[in-house]
Write a protein that holds these residues in place. Structure first.
Motif, PDB file in Angstrom:
ATOM      1  N   HIS A  95       0.827  -1.215   0.000  1.00  0.00           N
ATOM      2  CA  HIS A  95       0.000   0.000   0.000  1.00  0.00           C
ATOM      3  C   HIS A  95       0.857   1.258   0.000  1.00  0.00           C
ATOM      4  CE1 HIS A  95      -3.182   2.809   1.083  1.00  0.00           C
ATOM      5  NE2 HIS A  95      -4.073   1.835   1.010  1.00  0.00           N
ATOM      6  N   ALA A  96       0.429   2.245  -0.784  1.00  0.00           N
ATOM      7  CA  ALA A  96       1.078   3.552  -0.757  1.00  0.00           C
ATOM      8  C   ALA A  96       1.014   4.144   0.651  1.00  0.00           C
ATOM      9  CB  ALA A  96       0.375   4.487  -1.735  1.00  0.00           C
ATOM     10  N   ALA A 145       7.904   7.651   6.220  1.00  0.00           N
ATOM     11  CA  ALA A 145       7.076   6.946   5.235  1.00  0.00           C
ATOM     12  C   ALA A 145       7.733   6.852   3.861  1.00  0.00           C
ATOM     13  CB  ALA A 145       5.727   7.646   5.111  1.00  0.00           C
ATOM     14  N   ALA A 146       8.449   7.901   3.457  1.00  0.00           N
ATOM     15  CA  ALA A 146       9.020   7.922   2.113  1.00  0.00           C
ATOM     16  C   ALA A 146      10.381   7.242   2.024  1.00  0.00           C
ATOM     17  CB  ALA A 146       9.139   9.367   1.627  1.00  0.00           C
ATOM     18  N   PRO A 195       7.212   3.241  -0.124  1.00  0.00           N
ATOM     19  CA  PRO A 195       7.489   4.651  -0.441  1.00  0.00           C
ATOM     20  C   PRO A 195       6.989   5.103  -1.812  1.00  0.00           C
ATOM     21  CG  PRO A 195       9.449   3.548   0.409  1.00  0.00           C
ATOM     22  CD  PRO A 195       8.462   2.482   0.051  1.00  0.00           C
ATOM     23  N   VAL A 196       5.693   5.007  -2.048  1.00  0.00           N
ATOM     24  CA  VAL A 196       5.049   5.654  -3.196  1.00  0.00           C
ATOM     25  C   VAL A 196       3.852   6.438  -2.650  1.00  0.00           C
ATOM     26  CG1 VAL A 196       5.778   3.959  -4.923  1.00  0.00           C
ATOM     27  CG2 VAL A 196       3.627   3.630  -3.723  1.00  0.00           C
ATOM     28  N   SER A 235       2.457   3.214 -11.388  1.00  0.00           N
ATOM     29  CA  SER A 235       2.109   4.535 -11.921  1.00  0.00           C
ATOM     30  C   SER A 235       1.110   4.438 -13.073  1.00  0.00           C
ATOM     31  CB  SER A 235       3.363   5.283 -12.378  1.00  0.00           C
ATOM     32  OG  SER A 235       4.035   4.572 -13.397  1.00  0.00           O
ATOM     33  N   ASP A 236       1.015   3.284 -13.712  1.00  0.00           N
ATOM     34  CA  ASP A 236       0.094   3.121 -14.836  1.00  0.00           C
ATOM     35  C   ASP A 236      -1.367   3.101 -14.410  1.00  0.00           C
ATOM     36  OD1 ASP A 236       2.252   2.889 -16.610  1.00  0.00           O
ATOM     37  OD2 ASP A 236       2.361   0.719 -16.357  1.00  0.00           O
TER      38      ASP A 236
END
Length: 482
Positions: free
Chosen positions: A319-320, A341-342, A375-376, A425-426
């Motif tokens: 999960h982001a 988080a990042a 980290p997204v 990202s898609d």
């Protein structure tokens, strides 16, 4: 000479195709803004798309159904739709075109085919528009505002009238709220216009007044003084989670229904498309749209349970990171979420495994679950490791999911991906809460277990599920053809 001749033909074909696409865009826009008829292409939105977007969507559509679907076919179909008398509707022109190519040539022409397929539209009930108030204006609240105002059209369905925030509503606050709505680091610029009116304490979004109301608690608000009646309150704060707390909204003048954008206790937890029809909006006043992960996995789990029978399994979500985590290492009520988080992958818990049973009771006690925050900033992945009652193959599982993505009650929920290069990202900006990665499906050596990979835009896809549920609660669902 021959090569130049071929090249000239290619140029002429491209010019004709782009000219047809321009006509298609105009027809789609006119249907929406003049008649509240929304045309989509295999669930993909077509409003505010450019020529290249439309052509790329047609290319995807042809690969998805394994039949050539050109923009010339779509123009002919949308002309026919434009020529007949229809109520406010949402129509999938991809499905209509596919069906016409496959089976529709028994009709005299495209128009006769469309009239036959959409004959049930004549019995569609008249819709009474519903006022909506967003209680809270964070990540989900702003996405809901964007979508509601982009899709207002003639105002036949949901009308965003106000947003409730904490603290004084000054010109500076309005400017900051407007800026956050217009510009988003993840979802990019808002396609509409956002201005402020400090005297009214309002944002003017796409020319429509949306009041910004300051309140410390729900009971203090009188929505009727803003001309708001029988409103649906969409609570995005996460501060109120159970029936008693959420019921405080109903003490406000002008409020009629409440929808929580998080899992709720003691109220129906709904995954639209799966269990929303189990509850009557004339009777139930407080609803929950469950979580983004629950909305991602439940549609595919329903397909597996209904067709293969699920014995048990494990869910792992990648999960982001979210606003609940710390930007840098610092104190947190939960141990690992205190780490930056990042910079870290963070193991944490998720209640999605148990929450699924609220929508699919037959899966109670069958699933364990855990989560890893990565980290997204957006875009997540659910991995389902399932054991089945029946033997399976990769092709059989993929065919099942594709069938449900193309027809039936889950077409809005499941997007079947044929992209063999798919990455997180898609899937950003996908309105489907559940994106099935067909190229990643694995089946165990026993042929009775499988690993399924389901992507989801945990912000955008979930927001669309909230809006679908809001329309059901408010009884403003249009005639649809999917």
């Amino acid at each position: 000479m021959g090569m130049n001749s071929d090249y000239e033909k290619e140029l002429a074909f491209q010019a004709d195709r782009r000219k047809a696409t321009t006509e298609f865009i105009k027809l789609v826009s006119d249907l929406w803004y003049d008649r509240a008829i929304e045309v989509v292409l295999f669930k993909n939105q077509l409003i505010d798309k450019n020529v290249s977007d439309i052509l790329n969507l047609h290319e995807y559509a042809g690969r998805f159904v394994e039949k050539p679907i050109s923009v010339f076919d779509s123009v002919e179909m949308v002309r026919a739709i434009n020529d007949i008398n229809l109520p406010p509707s949402k129509l999938d022109i991809g499905k209509l075109t596919y069906e016409y190519i496959s089976e529709g040539h028994g009709h005299d022409n495209v128009k006769a085919f469309v009239i036959d397929r959409l004959k049930d539209a004549r019995s569609a009930k008249e819709i009474k528009p519903k006022d909506v108030v967003l209680y809270g204006f964070g990540r989900i609240g702003r996405l809901l505002a964007r979508e509601l105002l982009t899709k207002t059209g003639k105002g036949n369905q949901l009308r965003l009238r106000a947003i409730v925030v904490r603290g004084a509503v000054t010109q500076e606050v309005l400017e900051k709220r407007a800026s956050l709505l217009k510009i988003d680091s993840v979802h990019r610029d808002f396609s509409g216009t956002v201005e402020i009116n400090a005297d009214k304490k309002a944002l003017i979004i796409n020319g429509t007044t949306v009041h910004i109301i300051s309140a410390a608690q729900p009971e203090d608000i009188d929505y009727t003084q803003y001309g708001i009646q029988d409103a649906l309150i969409i609570d995005n704060t996460g501060a109120f989670r159970d029936e008693v707390a959420l019921g405080r909204h109903l003490k406000s003048k002008g409020a009629a229904k409440v929808l929580l954008t998080a899992p709720g206790k003691g109220v129906p937890n709904i995954v639209h498309g799966v269990n929303h029809t189990d509850f009557n909006p004339d009777i139930v006043n407080i609803w929950s749209a469950a979580s983004c992960t629950t909305n991602a996995i439940t549609p595919v789990l329903k397909v597996m349970e209904d067709t293969l029978g699920v014995e048990g399994g494990h869910l792992e979500t990648i999960h982001a990171y979210t606003n609940d985590q710390n930007l840098v290492d610092n104190m947190h009520s939960k141990y690992r979420r205190g780490r930056a988080a990042a910079l870290n992958m963070v193991i944490t818990e998720t209640g999605a495994g148990k929450a699924v049973a609220k929508a699919l009771p037959s899966l109670a006690g069958k699933l364990t679950s855990n989560a890893i925050r990565v980290p997204v900033p957006n875009g997540s992945l659910a991995i389902l490791n399932l054991n089945f009652k029946k033997e399976v193959t990769v092709d059989a599982i993929n065919a099942l999911v594709k069938k449900y993505a193309l027809e039936g009650g889950l077409v809005e929920q499941i997007k079947y991906s044929i992209n063999n290069e798919l990455v997180s990202s898609d899937i950003m900006g996908s309105s489907a809460p559940s994106i099935f990665d067909s190229h990643a499906t694995l089946v165990g050596n026993d042929n009775k277990s499988a690993v399924l990979y389901i992507w989801y835009d945990n912000e955008y896809g979930y927001s669309h599920q909230v809006i679908r549920l809001a329309k059901y609660i408010s009884k403003v669902r249009r005639f649809t053809y999917y």
